[in-house]
Design an enzyme around this catalytic site. Structure first.
Site, PDB file in Angstrom:
ATOM      1  CD  GLU A   1       2.462   3.339  -0.360  1.00  0.00           C
ATOM      2  OE1 GLU A   1       3.351   3.840   0.137  1.00  0.00           O
ATOM      3  OE2 GLU A   1       2.042   2.392  -0.857  1.00  0.00           O
TER       4      GLU A   1
HETATM    5  C1  ACM Z   1       1.913  -0.200   2.608  1.00  0.00           C
HETATM    6  O1  ACM Z   1       3.188  -0.569   3.183  1.00  0.00           O
HETATM    7  N1  ACM Z   1       1.940   0.576   1.656  1.00  0.00           N
HETATM    8  C2  ACM Z   1       0.941  -0.803   3.334  1.00  0.00           C
END
Ligand code: ACM
Length: 492
Positions: free
Chosen positions: A311
């Site tokens: 992310e």
């Molecule tokens: C995640 O759940 N951002 C790895």
């Protein structure tokens, strides 16, 4: 003749009348590869004496400590007769074991001390079944072996901080299910939770709060080593994660010089993701990464360092690849195996790297095509912070609700195209802590889903049907209640 027929009839009546006899060996989660139960009922001694020249005193102490709650005492003597026989047999796989319960007592043979430990976890469950659920103690002969070498549980101690005692409690609880890796998510936007001597403000500033604005906290390196020792005694390897290049606000708030504009960010106590990034163009970023991962490698006994990589929504593709490739190479140079969330597939990978599938099967296929190994932890099936249903008071549901049945009914080999099952090192159940504040919250989201995920990771047998698994899990839920574990109870 008349006498022997009636005795036979009597035995038949007794053995048929006892309820749920089928449970006795198959009550074990994860399901045992080969379980034979004899009809012989035997009495259970409360004092177990062993000679065990092959077994370290440390292991024996751990084993004994795990059954004192059942009123059974274990002692060791130098020679003579024993009713607890613990042996090693190097011809077995290291985690494999054989467990026999006979009139003579309990006999365990492990491929290594790990195998003995796993036999013990099976034995504990048989003891709970007898002493807490009232089933008869019977002769058994079990042989068991692990499917995957990586059977993981992840705890996020960044969004909310949990200290040594909570982490040890969780280690105790997951050890019953033969979990052998505990991944600690040690840094994120909301908190930096591991002491780094060369960058002290990471914890002084970055560890000073958490989601909701509480006081946060951090593990000193001594705390970390203590947790690691405790875990190792239970054959659990700690996998530390420092999440980069995104999820780094706690570091960026601690050191202005890590930011491209030289301005420290504000500490963050919300739950948004994807807004922070390390600065790829600054030399100090690479010094920071080298220092942090070097100190982490120095205090970590296990083979893995997790670099995060998920992310990073405000990092350009080019910067992402530059920072991730630098960090992967650094970890390998430190003699460790890097693990990263599935986005790292966009960097250069090879067979020395592990990609952790959480969101994108395309990324995971890409990583596999680059020869990386894979840990399977899809959010929709394995994320323990997903709510059970719309009424669950804790957790999130961005990957959907995750009732107990759904967390049990899936196949790690069937989710990713072009993934050779041989590339799968194992399965992990992550627990993120945006909404969790204490051990009771952790337990509520972990149990009773973890046993099913552990069965997927360990059991080499064709999986049980949900209906038969559910009946067994109900029994385990009774034991959780007996142990004071705050468990979710609905299996519908
Ligand atoms: C995640 O759940 N951002 C790895």
């Amino acid at each position: 003749m008349k006498y022997s027929i009636s005795l036979f009839t009597l035995i038949l009546i007794i053995s048929c009348a006892a309820p749920s006899e089928e449970f006795n060996a198959t009550i074990v989660i994860p399901e045992v590869a080969d379980a034979r139960t004899a009809e012989t009922k035997i009495s259970l001694a409360k004092e177990w004496v062993t000679v065990a020249p092959d077994i370290s005193d440390g292991l024996l102490e751990t084993l004994a400590s795990q059954i004192t709650e059942l009123g059974i005492e274990v002692s060791k003597k130098k020679e003579g007769s024993a009713n607890l026989m613990l042996n090693l047999d190097a011809s077995l796989d290291t985690e494999s074991y054989r467990l026999q319960i006979t009139e003579r007592g309990v006999e365990i043979t492990g491929g290594s001390e790990a195998g003995v430990f796993y036999a013990w976890q099976t034995l504990r469950q048989l003891l709970y079944n007898h002493l807490w659920s009232g089933e008869s103690w019977k002769a058994v002969d079990l042989s068991d072996t692990a499917k995957y070498t990586y059977r993981g549980y992840m705890l996020d101690i960044s969004r909310h901080f949990f200290g040594v005692e909570v982490i040890k409690s969780v280690i105790d609880q997951i050890s019953l299910y033969k979990i052998n890796h505990m991944h600690l998510h040690l840094s994120d936007d909301q908190g930096w939770r591991i002491e780094i001597n060369s960058w002290p403000k990471l914890t002084a500033t970055g560890g000073s709060t958490e989601v909701g604005g509480g006081e946060g906290g951090y593990l000193s390196q001594e705390d970390y080593k203590e947790i690691q020792r405790y875990a190792q005694e239970r054959f659990i390897t700690i996998v530390p994660e420092i999440d980069i290049p995104g999820h780094t606000n706690a570091a960026l708030a601690s050191y202005a010089e890590l930011n491209c504009d030289d301005k420290a960010t504000a500490l963050y106590t919300g739950t948004e993701v994807g807004f922070s990034t390390l600065c790829a163009e600054k030399e100090i970023t690479y010094t920071f990464l080298s220092d942090v991962f070097t100190e982490l490698a120095e205090i970590t006994e296990g083979p893995y360092l997790h670099i995060g990589g998920d992310e990073s929504h405000v990092t350009s593709d080019e910067d992402y690849v530059r920072i991730v490739e630098f960090t992967l190479e650094k970890v390998i140079a430190l003699g460790k195996t890097p693990i990263g969330w599935d986005e790292i597939a966009n960097a250069k990978l090879d067979e020395r790297t592990i990609s952790q599938y959480w969101a994108s099967s395309e990324n995971t296929s890409l990583a596999a095509s680059k020869k990386a190994s894979v840990i399977i932890s899809p959010a929709a099936h394995a994320y323990l912070d997903m709510q059970y249903d719309s009424l669950t008071p804790l957790g999130l549901h961005w990957a959907g609700y995750l009732p107990v049945k759904k967390s049990y009914n899936w196949n790690p080999e069937a989710l990713v195209e072009q993934l050779d099952p041989e590339q799968i090192v194992g399965v992990e159940a992550p627990l993120w802590s945006e909404t969790l504040e204490n051990l009771e919250d952790i337990e509520y989201m972990t149990f009773p889903r973890l046993p099913g995920l552990a069965e997927i990771a360990w059991s080499t047998k064709d999986r049980r049907s949900w209906e038969s698994y559910k009946r067994i899990l109900e029994r385990h839920i009774e034991w959780f209640e007996k142990k004071g574990i705050n468990t979710y109870k609905s299996l519908e």
